[in-house]
Scaffold this motif. Structure first.
Motif, PDB file in Angstrom:
ATOM      1  N   THR A 256       0.767  -1.338  -0.128  1.00  0.00           N
ATOM      2  CA  THR A 256      -0.137   0.005  -0.098  1.00  0.00           C
ATOM      3  C   THR A 256       0.821   1.229  -0.024  1.00  0.00           C
ATOM      4  O   THR A 256       0.576   2.337  -0.821  1.00  0.00           O
ATOM      5  N   PRO A 257       1.897   1.500   0.989  1.00  0.00           N
ATOM      6  CA  PRO A 257       2.575   2.654   0.851  1.00  0.00           C
ATOM      7  C   PRO A 257       3.271   2.754  -0.539  1.00  0.00           C
ATOM      8  O   PRO A 257       3.465   4.035  -0.868  1.00  0.00           O
ATOM      9  N   ILE A 258       3.897   1.656  -0.957  1.00  0.00           N
ATOM     10  CA  ILE A 258       4.569   1.462  -2.318  1.00  0.00           C
ATOM     11  C   ILE A 258       3.804   2.089  -3.264  1.00  0.00           C
ATOM     12  O   ILE A 258       3.979   3.051  -4.118  1.00  0.00           O
ATOM     13  N   ALA A 259       2.575   1.586  -3.532  1.00  0.00           N
ATOM     14  CA  ALA A 259       1.723   2.166  -4.486  1.00  0.00           C
ATOM     15  C   ALA A 259       1.321   3.498  -4.484  1.00  0.00           C
ATOM     16  O   ALA A 259       1.245   4.083  -5.491  1.00  0.00           O
ATOM     17  N   ILE A 260       0.915   4.009  -3.200  1.00  0.00           N
ATOM     18  CA  ILE A 260       0.712   5.486  -3.009  1.00  0.00           C
ATOM     19  C   ILE A 260       1.639   6.349  -3.557  1.00  0.00           C
ATOM     20  O   ILE A 260       1.469   7.335  -3.842  1.00  0.00           O
ATOM     21  N   PHE A 261       2.866   5.862  -3.074  1.00  0.00           N
ATOM     22  CA  PHE A 261       4.146   6.729  -3.665  1.00  0.00           C
ATOM     23  C   PHE A 261       4.244   6.787  -5.039  1.00  0.00           C
ATOM     24  O   PHE A 261       4.616   7.680  -5.461  1.00  0.00           O
ATOM     25  N   LEU A 262       4.055   5.599  -5.612  1.00  0.00           N
ATOM     26  CA  LEU A 262       4.195   5.597  -7.149  1.00  0.00           C
ATOM     27  C   LEU A 262       3.200   6.528  -7.584  1.00  0.00           C
ATOM     28  O   LEU A 262       3.624   7.246  -8.698  1.00  0.00           O
ATOM     29  N   LEU A 263       2.085   6.251  -7.228  1.00  0.00           N
ATOM     30  CA  LEU A 263       0.812   7.065  -7.811  1.00  0.00           C
ATOM     31  C   LEU A 263       1.134   8.616  -7.539  1.00  0.00           C
ATOM     32  O   LEU A 263       0.882   9.377  -8.529  1.00  0.00           O
ATOM     33  N   ILE A 264       1.415   9.243  -6.472  1.00  0.00           N
ATOM     34  CA  ILE A 264       1.339  10.588  -6.102  1.00  0.00           C
ATOM     35  C   ILE A 264       2.829  10.898  -7.036  1.00  0.00           C
ATOM     36  O   ILE A 264       2.824  12.002  -7.385  1.00  0.00           O
ATOM     37  N   ALA A 265       3.775  10.055  -6.904  1.00  0.00           N
ATOM     38  CA  ALA A 265       4.983  10.551  -7.564  1.00  0.00           C
ATOM     39  C   ALA A 265       4.643  10.775  -9.217  1.00  0.00           C
ATOM     40  O   ALA A 265       5.292  11.716  -9.931  1.00  0.00           O
ATOM     41  N   PHE A 266       4.074   9.800  -9.846  1.00  0.00           N
ATOM     42  CA  PHE A 266       3.801  10.004 -11.126  1.00  0.00           C
ATOM     43  C   PHE A 266       2.896  11.109 -11.422  1.00  0.00           C
ATOM     44  O   PHE A 266       3.055  11.754 -12.647  1.00  0.00           O
ATOM     45  N   TYR A 267       1.949  11.684 -10.290  1.00  0.00           N
ATOM     46  CA  TYR A 267       1.063  12.748 -10.833  1.00  0.00           C
ATOM     47  C   TYR A 267       1.801  14.207 -10.679  1.00  0.00           C
ATOM     48  O   TYR A 267       1.850  14.941 -11.499  1.00  0.00           O
ATOM     49  N   LEU A 268       2.711  14.247  -9.345  1.00  0.00           N
ATOM     50  CA  LEU A 268       3.510  15.188  -9.376  1.00  0.00           C
ATOM     51  C   LEU A 268       4.645  15.523 -10.342  1.00  0.00           C
ATOM     52  O   LEU A 268       4.954  16.703 -10.839  1.00  0.00           O
ATOM     53  N   PHE A 269       5.252  14.422 -10.660  1.00  0.00           N
ATOM     54  CA  PHE A 269       6.334  14.673 -11.695  1.00  0.00           C
ATOM     55  C   PHE A 269       5.783  14.777 -13.196  1.00  0.00           C
ATOM     56  O   PHE A 269       6.604  15.524 -13.965  1.00  0.00           O
ATOM     57  N   LEU A 270       4.861  13.928 -13.532  1.00  0.00           N
ATOM     58  CA  LEU A 270       4.691  13.764 -14.970  1.00  0.00           C
ATOM     59  C   LEU A 270       3.400  14.506 -15.210  1.00  0.00           C
ATOM     60  O   LEU A 270       3.438  15.419 -16.313  1.00  0.00           O
ATOM     61  N   ILE A 271       2.417  14.596 -14.628  1.00  0.00           N
ATOM     62  CA  ILE A 271       0.877  15.162 -14.860  1.00  0.00           C
ATOM     63  C   ILE A 271       1.015  16.547 -14.637  1.00  0.00           C
ATOM     64  O   ILE A 271       0.789  17.475 -15.496  1.00  0.00           O
TER      65      ILE A 271
END
Length: 334
Positions: free
Chosen positions: A126-141
């Protein structure tokens, strides 16, 4: 406009969050009016638990070490193979499991090795998935004008907060289950007292009350059915009573089970013990109702000040203000 630009707009994100919030509100208030048909699944799980205990007891009497899995019994709550492999390779039991983890899962209605493996896997994923999701949104989107390290800090903070999500969900399930059992427990004691005074044994009383109480609390009916199976197969009856108190985690249930253990150990009347505990349960329920009624005035103070009093003042003062400042009034016709 492409998808990334649309996801990066603030208005779109506000609309999505508003839609999610509205769906959560509708689900929260609407789920209480939906009749849950889970009795068949619960009965199936109870039957599997009963078969497991029967097989273990037969193996003990024969002096063998035959396990339930060796007899081909497939329990509910089995996990996927990849979850089991991750838990075993990373040794997540040593990292996340403590002495109270199994009891916490049992209080939420999750029994067996499968649910434990799933819970440990979720604690990691769960923490790994949330980290990757938020990082994808902040860095790419939506990178914005923020520095790179600040986006990374936000993603790590979201991942740390996500590590508490499985524990919060488990606590929520435990609270809902305990509320259902606590609400039906006084009626369960009354029915059990009637069955015992009518001449039934404790095992038959548990079985009969479990069938009757299922319409009010399916969770309590499941626990009573498991206790009936344990009373039939376990060598020590006190273990069955202790397991019921441990699985529910409620002080009222534990006190009743302690009274039954003492009655069974010292040969006292089970009916008298149940009568005393039933009276205490009714008194406790009345005290809880009085406590909730007494706590209503302080809780209504803030809504009364914020919502009722301004409207009342507007209704009272508005006619006078219209006459004073309106056409033909003292201030308006000056």
């Amino acid at each position: 406009m492409n998808l990334f630009e649309l996801l990066g707009q603030r208005e779109f994100m506000i609309a999505v969050l508003a839609a999610i919030s509205m769906a959560a509100v509708v689900f929260t208030f609407g789920s209480g009016y939906i009749v849950k048909t889970e009795m068949k699944d619960r009965i199936k799980r109870v039957a599997l638990e009963r078969e497991k205990m029967r097989a273990a007891e037969m193996a003990r009497l024969r002096g063998t070490e035959t396990t339930v899995e060796g007899r081909g019994i497939r329990r509910t709550g089995e996990t996927k193979s990849y979850m089991k492999n991750v838990v075993e390779k990373l040794d997540l039991k040593k990292a996340f499991q403590d002495d109270a983890t199994v009891d916490k899962l049992a209080m939420a209605g999750f029994r067996g090795q499968g649910h434990l493996t799933t819970y440990l896997f979720m604690r990691l994923s769960t923490p790994i998935a949330i980290f990757l999701l938020i990082a994808f949104y902040l860095f790419l989107i939506s990178p914005g004008e923020r520095p790179l390290y600040l986006n990374l800090v936000y993603a790590i903070g979201a991942g740390l907060l996500g590590s508490f999500l499985p524990a919060v969900m488990l606590k929520n399930s435990t609270t809902k289950r305990q509320f259902s059992i606590r609400r039906a427990w006084p009626d369960c004691l009354d029915l059990m007292l009637l069955c015992v005074e009518a001449g039934m044994s404790v095992e038959h009383a548990f079985r009969r009350v479990g069938r009757e109480i299922g319409q009010q609390s399916a969770e309590l009916a499941e626990e009573l059915a498991l206790t009936t199976a344990e009373l039939a197969f376990l060598e020590d009856r006190s273990r069955a009573y202790e397991n019921l108190g441990r699985r529910t985690g409620l002080d009222g249930v534990k006190s009743v089970m302690t009274a039954l253990i003492q009655a069974d150990r010292y040969g006292t009347s089970v009916g008298q013990a149940l009568r005393v505990m039933a009276e205490e349960g009714r008194e406790q329920r009345m005290m809880d109702a009085e406590k909730k009624a007494a706590s209503l005035p302080p809780k209504l103070t803030v809504p009364l000040i914020l919502f009722f009093l301004p409207v009342l003042f507007i209704v009272i003062i508005s006619p006078a203000m219209i006459k004073v400042f309106g056409p033909g009034g003292v201030a308006g016709g000056g």
